[in-house]
Design a protein around this motif. Structure first.
Motif, PDB file in Angstrom:
ATOM      1  N   ALA A  86      26.406  -4.861  56.512  1.00 12.30           N
ATOM      2  CA  ALA A  86      26.152  -5.502  55.225  1.00 12.30           C
ATOM      3  C   ALA A  86      26.673  -6.933  55.307  1.00 12.30           C
ATOM      4  O   ALA A  86      27.765  -7.176  55.829  1.00 12.30           O
ATOM      5  N   VAL A  87      25.883  -7.880  54.797  1.00  9.27           N
ATOM      6  CA  VAL A  87      26.242  -9.299  54.871  1.00  9.27           C
ATOM      7  C   VAL A  87      25.933  -9.954  53.531  1.00  9.27           C
ATOM      8  O   VAL A  87      24.816  -9.832  53.017  1.00  9.27           O
ATOM      9  N   VAL A  88      26.924 -10.655  52.980  1.00  6.05           N
ATOM     10  CA  VAL A  88      26.746 -11.403  51.741  1.00  6.05           C
ATOM     11  C   VAL A  88      27.232 -12.829  51.981  1.00  6.05           C
ATOM     12  O   VAL A  88      28.339 -13.035  52.481  1.00  6.05           O
ATOM     13  N   GLY A  89      26.402 -13.797  51.646  1.00  5.07           N
ATOM     14  CA  GLY A  89      26.790 -15.196  51.761  1.00  5.07           C
ATOM     15  C   GLY A  89      26.821 -15.849  50.398  1.00  5.07           C
ATOM     16  O   GLY A  89      25.982 -15.556  49.534  1.00  5.07           O
ATOM     17  N   VAL A  90      27.794 -16.733  50.190  1.00  7.22           N
ATOM     18  CA  VAL A  90      27.946 -17.457  48.934  1.00  7.22           C
ATOM     19  C   VAL A  90      27.790 -18.942  49.198  1.00  7.22           C
ATOM     20  O   VAL A  90      28.501 -19.508  50.033  1.00  7.22           O
ATOM     21  N   CYS A  91      26.837 -19.588  48.516  1.00 10.17           N
ATOM     22  CA  CYS A  91      26.634 -21.034  48.590  1.00 10.17           C
ATOM     23  C   CYS A  91      26.373 -21.438  50.044  1.00 10.17           C
ATOM     24  O   CYS A  91      25.334 -21.103  50.590  1.00 10.17           O
ATOM     25  N   GLU A 171      17.714  -4.960  52.782  1.00 11.78           N
ATOM     26  CA  GLU A 171      18.431  -4.023  51.903  1.00 11.78           C
ATOM     27  C   GLU A 171      19.938  -4.196  51.973  1.00 11.78           C
ATOM     28  O   GLU A 171      20.659  -3.772  51.063  1.00 11.78           O
ATOM     29  N   LEU A 172      20.447  -4.845  53.035  1.00 11.43           N
ATOM     30  CA  LEU A 172      21.891  -4.997  53.213  1.00 11.43           C
ATOM     31  C   LEU A 172      22.344  -6.447  53.309  1.00 11.43           C
ATOM     32  O   LEU A 172      23.541  -6.697  53.486  1.00 11.43           O
ATOM     33  N   VAL A 173      21.439  -7.395  53.172  1.00 10.79           N
ATOM     34  CA  VAL A 173      21.766  -8.804  53.408  1.00 10.79           C
ATOM     35  C   VAL A 173      21.330  -9.643  52.210  1.00 10.79           C
ATOM     36  O   VAL A 173      20.135  -9.660  51.859  1.00 10.79           O
ATOM     37  N   TYR A 174      22.299 -10.363  51.606  1.00  9.13           N
ATOM     38  CA  TYR A 174      22.027 -11.095  50.370  1.00  9.13           C
ATOM     39  C   TYR A 174      22.682 -12.478  50.406  1.00  9.13           C
ATOM     40  O   TYR A 174      23.821 -12.629  50.867  1.00  9.13           O
ATOM     41  N   GLY A 175      21.969 -13.448  49.879  1.00 12.75           N
ATOM     42  CA  GLY A 175      22.498 -14.786  49.710  1.00 12.75           C
ATOM     43  C   GLY A 175      22.649 -15.123  48.239  1.00 12.75           C
ATOM     44  O   GLY A 175      21.681 -15.003  47.473  1.00 12.75           O
ATOM     45  N   PHE A 176      23.847 -15.527  47.838  1.00 13.98           N
ATOM     46  CA  PHE A 176      24.136 -15.952  46.469  1.00 13.98           C
ATOM     47  C   PHE A 176      24.408 -17.453  46.475  1.00 13.98           C
ATOM     48  O   PHE A 176      25.462 -17.879  46.967  1.00 13.98           O
ATOM     49  N   GLN A 177      23.473 -18.233  45.972  1.00 11.30           N
ATOM     50  CA  GLN A 177      23.781 -19.652  45.803  1.00 11.30           C
ATOM     51  C   GLN A 177      24.786 -19.837  44.669  1.00 11.30           C
ATOM     52  O   GLN A 177      25.611 -20.739  44.695  1.00 11.30           O
ATOM     53  N   CYS A 178      24.720 -18.996  43.675  1.00  8.37           N
ATOM     54  CA  CYS A 178      25.665 -19.044  42.557  1.00  8.37           C
ATOM     55  C   CYS A 178      27.018 -18.477  42.976  1.00  8.37           C
ATOM     56  O   CYS A 178      27.146 -17.808  44.000  1.00  8.37           O
ATOM     57  N   HIS A 179      28.029 -18.744  42.155  1.00  8.38           N
ATOM     58  CA  HIS A 179      29.414 -18.374  42.465  1.00  8.38           C
ATOM     59  C   HIS A 179      29.921 -17.348  41.448  1.00  8.38           C
ATOM     60  O   HIS A 179      30.633 -17.692  40.505  1.00  8.38           O
ATOM     61  N   PHE A 228      27.678  -4.742  41.691  1.00 13.11           N
ATOM     62  CA  PHE A 228      26.766  -5.019  42.809  1.00 13.11           C
ATOM     63  C   PHE A 228      27.399  -4.592  44.132  1.00 13.11           C
ATOM     64  O   PHE A 228      26.746  -3.952  44.973  1.00 13.11           O
ATOM     65  N   LEU A 229      28.661  -4.942  44.344  1.00  8.70           N
ATOM     66  CA  LEU A 229      29.332  -4.606  45.598  1.00  8.70           C
ATOM     67  C   LEU A 229      29.512  -3.102  45.748  1.00  8.70           C
ATOM     68  O   LEU A 229      29.404  -2.567  46.863  1.00  8.70           O
ATOM     69  N   ASP A 230      29.766  -2.397  44.649  1.00 10.87           N
ATOM     70  CA  ASP A 230      29.818  -0.934  44.707  1.00 10.87           C
ATOM     71  C   ASP A 230      28.474  -0.369  45.160  1.00 10.87           C
ATOM     72  O   ASP A 230      28.411   0.555  45.989  1.00 10.87           O
ATOM     73  N   LYS A 231      27.402  -0.908  44.614  1.00 12.14           N
ATOM     74  CA  LYS A 231      26.065  -0.454  45.008  1.00 12.14           C
ATOM     75  C   LYS A 231      25.793  -0.762  46.477  1.00 12.14           C
ATOM     76  O   LYS A 231      25.207   0.057  47.201  1.00 12.14           O
ATOM     77  N   LEU A 232      26.221  -1.948  46.917  1.00 12.40           N
ATOM     78  CA  LEU A 232      26.007  -2.331  48.319  1.00 12.40           C
ATOM     79  C   LEU A 232      26.795  -1.407  49.244  1.00 12.40           C
ATOM     80  O   LEU A 232      26.284  -0.989  50.291  1.00 12.40           O
ATOM     81  N   GLU A 233      28.014  -1.070  48.853  1.00  8.97           N
ATOM     82  CA  GLU A 233      28.804  -0.142  49.670  1.00  8.97           C
ATOM     83  C   GLU A 233      28.114   1.214  49.776  1.00  8.97           C
ATOM     84  O   GLU A 233      28.010   1.793  50.875  1.00  8.97           O
ATOM     85  N   ARG A 234      27.625   1.735  48.656  1.00  7.59           N
ATOM     86  CA  ARG A 234      26.941   3.035  48.699  1.00  7.59           C
ATOM     87  C   ARG A 234      25.693   2.959  49.567  1.00  7.59           C
ATOM     88  O   ARG A 234      25.419   3.897  50.339  1.00  7.59           O
ATOM     89  N   ARG A 235      24.944   1.888  49.445  1.00  7.78           N
ATOM     90  CA  ARG A 235      23.726   1.750  50.251  1.00  7.78           C
ATOM     91  C   ARG A 235      24.088   1.662  51.727  1.00  7.78           C
ATOM     92  O   ARG A 235      23.420   2.290  52.584  1.00  7.78           O
ATOM     93  N   TYR A 236      25.119   0.908  52.056  1.00  7.21           N
ATOM     94  CA  TYR A 236      25.531   0.767  53.454  1.00  7.21           C
ATOM     95  C   TYR A 236      25.952   2.116  54.010  1.00  7.21           C
ATOM     96  O   TYR A 236      25.564   2.499  55.128  1.00  7.21           O
ATOM     97  N   ARG A 237      26.763   2.862  53.255  1.00  2.00           N
ATOM     98  CA  ARG A 237      27.205   4.168  53.731  1.00  2.00           C
ATOM     99  C   ARG A 237      26.012   5.108  53.911  1.00  2.00           C
ATOM    100  O   ARG A 237      25.990   5.921  54.843  1.00  2.00           O
ATOM    101  N   GLY A 238      25.010   4.986  53.037  1.00  2.00           N
ATOM    102  CA  GLY A 238      23.806   5.787  53.181  1.00  2.00           C
ATOM    103  C   GLY A 238      23.046   5.476  54.459  1.00  2.00           C
ATOM    104  O   GLY A 238      22.490   6.366  55.111  1.00  2.00           O
ATOM    105  N   HIS A 239      23.046   4.196  54.832  1.00  2.00           N
ATOM    106  CA  HIS A 239      22.373   3.793  56.067  1.00  2.00           C
ATOM    107  C   HIS A 239      23.127   4.284  57.299  1.00  2.00           C
ATOM    108  O   HIS A 239      22.516   4.472  58.355  1.00  2.00           O
ATOM    109  N   LYS A 240      24.452   4.499  57.153  1.00  5.77           N
ATOM    110  CA  LYS A 240      25.254   4.915  58.311  1.00  5.77           C
ATOM    111  C   LYS A 240      25.178   6.411  58.558  1.00  5.77           C
ATOM    112  O   LYS A 240      25.567   6.882  59.633  1.00  5.77           O
ATOM    113  N   VAL A 241      24.698   7.179  57.586  1.00  8.93           N
ATOM    114  CA  VAL A 241      24.632   8.639  57.738  1.00  8.93           C
ATOM    115  C   VAL A 241      23.588   9.016  58.814  1.00  8.93           C
ATOM    116  O   VAL A 241      22.487   8.478  58.809  1.00  8.93           O
TER     117      VAL A 241
END
Length: 241
Positions: A86-91, A171-179, A228-241
């Protein structure tokens, strides 16, 4: 879950991202590159990478900023994406994700500094990761640029001043220009290091004054980010199963 932060400057700290990781009991590690700390050599056992912002842009070279190696960060991001992390980028971090995936960053039509609404696109409203956002949440901003778009990327949200506020690259990679990580403490640090960014606030449509920045309530957008981060964690764990 192991969460690794890449932090470019002391005043662009993880804020609410780190609060979430600590509250959830995750193992938190850092590459504070402004202190000379090294990037991980590979994605390894890291589950979530969070790449923070900074005054640089992805075109800045090590000769221009000795502690910022855009190419090395892009290579790490690409390897993490390839490894299914999972990868999240800010600005700046969002722009680096786009660059790592072959999509050059661009200048935003407007400078935005302060707290202003973002509007979810139709894709954003349909995306289960963002159903809790509502249609137009107020979030933090401090930028001039925006991330590039890969052929498969979806714009999740835009603002009146910037057409790419949140981008879903996969599904696991998101860019947030906002803070959405901003807190009163972080805002004070940004004000202190703002240079001339706020000296002509009245000349810009989307730049708040120092008093307005200090008067904003950032807690609601922090809570939206936590979900959002809780959802991302659940999705990531689902992908690891």
């Amino acid at each position: 879950m192991r969460v690794h932060f890449i932090v470019h400057e002391s005043f662009e700290a993880p804020g609410a991202f780190e609060t979430w990781a600590t509250m959830r009991g995750h193992d938190v590690t850092f590459s504070r590159v402004y202190l000379g700390q090294k990037l991980p050599g590979e994605a390894g056992d890291i589950d979530l990478f969070v790449i923070m912002g900074g005054p640089q842009d992805p075109s800045v070279t090590p000769e221009e900023c000795a502690h910022f190696d855009s190419g090395a960060e892009q290579a790490l991001i690409a390897s993490a994406v390839h490894a299914g992390k999972a990868v999240v980028g800010v600005c700046l971090g969002a722009q680096l994700i786009g660059e790592a995936l072959g999509a050059p960053f661009a200048h935003s039509p407007e400078r935005e500094i302060g707290k202003f609404p973002i509007i979810l696109t139709e894709s954003g409203r349909r995306n289960g990761m963002f159903t809790h956002f509502g249609n137009a949440p107020d979030v933090g901003h401090w930028h001039n640029d925006m991330p590039g778009l890969t052929p498969g990327a979806e714009i999740i949200a835009y603002s009146e001043g910037c057409p790419r506020q949140i981008v879903a690259y996969s599904e696991l990679v998101y860019g947030f220009q906002c803070h959405m990580e901003l807190t009163p403490t972080l805002v004070e640090q940004l004000i202190e290091h703002s240079g001339s960014d706020l000296s002509r606030a009245a000349d810009y449509r989307f730049v708040q004054s120092v008093s307005e920045l200090r008067g904003n309530d950032y807690s609601e957008m922090n809570n939206i980010l936590y979900t959002f981060l809780d959802k991302l964690e659940r999705r990531y764990r689902g992908h690891k199963v």
